[in-house]
Design an enzyme around this catalytic site. Sequence first.
Site, PDB file in Angstrom:
ATOM      1  N   TYR A 148       0.818  -1.273   0.175  1.00 47.29           N
ATOM      2  CA  TYR A 148       0.087  -0.053  -0.045  1.00 47.29           C
ATOM      3  C   TYR A 148       0.850   1.169   0.102  1.00 47.29           C
ATOM      4  O   TYR A 148       1.357   1.424   0.922  1.00 47.29           O
ATOM      5  CB  TYR A 148      -1.041  -0.037   1.135  1.00 47.29           C
ATOM      6  N   PHE A 153     -13.210  -4.638   1.282  1.00 43.73           N
ATOM      7  CA  PHE A 153     -14.387  -4.125   0.545  1.00 43.73           C
ATOM      8  C   PHE A 153     -15.310  -4.202   1.477  1.00 43.73           C
ATOM      9  O   PHE A 153     -16.307  -4.738   0.833  1.00 43.73           O
ATOM     10  CB  PHE A 153     -14.326  -4.676  -0.729  1.00 43.73           C
ATOM     11  N   PRO A 154     -15.559  -4.211   2.796  1.00 43.39           N
ATOM     12  CA  PRO A 154     -16.765  -4.556   3.669  1.00 43.39           C
ATOM     13  C   PRO A 154     -17.535  -3.511   3.363  1.00 43.39           C
ATOM     14  O   PRO A 154     -18.868  -3.813   3.604  1.00 43.39           O
ATOM     15  CB  PRO A 154     -16.232  -4.278   5.369  1.00 43.39           C
ATOM     16  N   LEU A 155     -17.236  -2.228   2.608  1.00 43.17           N
ATOM     17  CA  LEU A 155     -18.329  -1.304   2.266  1.00 43.17           C
ATOM     18  C   LEU A 155     -18.647  -1.277   0.850  1.00 43.17           C
ATOM     19  O   LEU A 155     -18.940  -0.346   0.156  1.00 43.17           O
ATOM     20  CB  LEU A 155     -18.025  -0.002   2.737  1.00 43.17           C
ATOM     21  N   GLY A 195     -16.893   1.607  -0.868  1.00 42.83           N
ATOM     22  CA  GLY A 195     -17.779   2.829  -0.777  1.00 42.83           C
ATOM     23  C   GLY A 195     -18.960   2.816  -1.512  1.00 42.83           C
ATOM     24  O   GLY A 195     -19.782   3.587  -1.466  1.00 42.83           O
TER      25      GLY A 195
END
Length: 298
Positions: free
Chosen positions: A75, A220-222, A225
Amino acid sequence: MQNHKSAVQRNQALAKKSGEFLIGGDLRVTRLGFGAMRITGDGIWGEPVGRAEAVRVLRRAVELGINFIDTADSYGPGVSEEIIAEALHPYPNGLVIATKGGYVRPGPNQWVENGKPEHLRSACEGSLRRLRLDRIDLYQLHRIDPKVPAEDQLGTLRDLQAQGKIKYIGLSEVSVRQIQHARTIVPIVSVQNRYSVTDRGSEDVLEYCEKEKMGFIPWFPLAAGRVSSSESPISRIAARWKASPSQLALAWLLARSPVILPIPGTSRVEHLEENVAAAELKVDGNKWQELDRMARAS
Ligand SMILES: NC(=O)c1ccc[n+]([C@@H]2O[C@H](COP(=O)([O-])OP(=O)(O)OC[C@H]3O[C@@H](n4cnc5c(N)ncnc54)[C@H](OP(=O)(O)O)[C@@H]3O)[C@@H](O)[C@H]2O)c1
């Protein structure tokens, strides 16, 4: 809940309300963690636009009771780990930083697997140096590189563990069969796969982790976005339930299984506070089913 400000002010250790999980049976973490991929530049490359805000996000996460932070050497590359150390070192007792190795980054948005033993060894050394740690609590193989025998990749992590550089080992983006095979080589305590209320491709892996009492860390729990977009089914019902779409998506994950450790990512304190307030949001049976039905139908 939509106005989460009072919950955040009232309760400095709000994240603890999400419950706890013991990684490897002994590292006690708040189930709601923080994903530190978004504190880098565009394309997960280079410096973030707002480095000072990134530092504030990390410090606020810890203030709000989060003690589980996920990052990776790739990252930035390096940037996320460096900012974590800048913001939080010397680390408070009990803070668990999970990092990963196994990717190289030729440029923005480019990710190339590299599971060669010499690469994994130097990646781990780099993470130890940037994070200013003697030992990494949870080291995850970012991907099993299909070009290198899995035995060599996991054997290298096993050696790093024997040398005391890694406490526990996790996998990322794997099938049940790959986890089972990996476990014949080295103990595995967690799996990080893409999963959210609207993205259920890893249901079988989650069920396996639950049965084996391994942490399941949905990335990617959301839905990166997208749960907050106006077309999202989650957005449509969130307003009715006086929660934000992100809060609902996180509360759904927390209710889905006790082994789930969501790591929502954000570069903004405001979004962090909103997300942490999901720890207080209860999704009871009826609501859970309605949300589940709507998300599956979308
Ligand atoms: N193992 C893997 O292969 C892998 C892959 C990808 C990610 N990960 C890990 O998983 C973590 C989570 O994934 P992610 O960060 O990519 O995706 P995510 O958590 O699903 O979503 C993050 C995105 O949502 C936005 N967001 C966050 N909170 C919001 C809110 N309350 N309202 C509206 N928008 C909001 C963020 O923008 P703002 O910055 O504007 O808030 C960001 O663009 C990463 O940080 C990383 O640690 C792992």
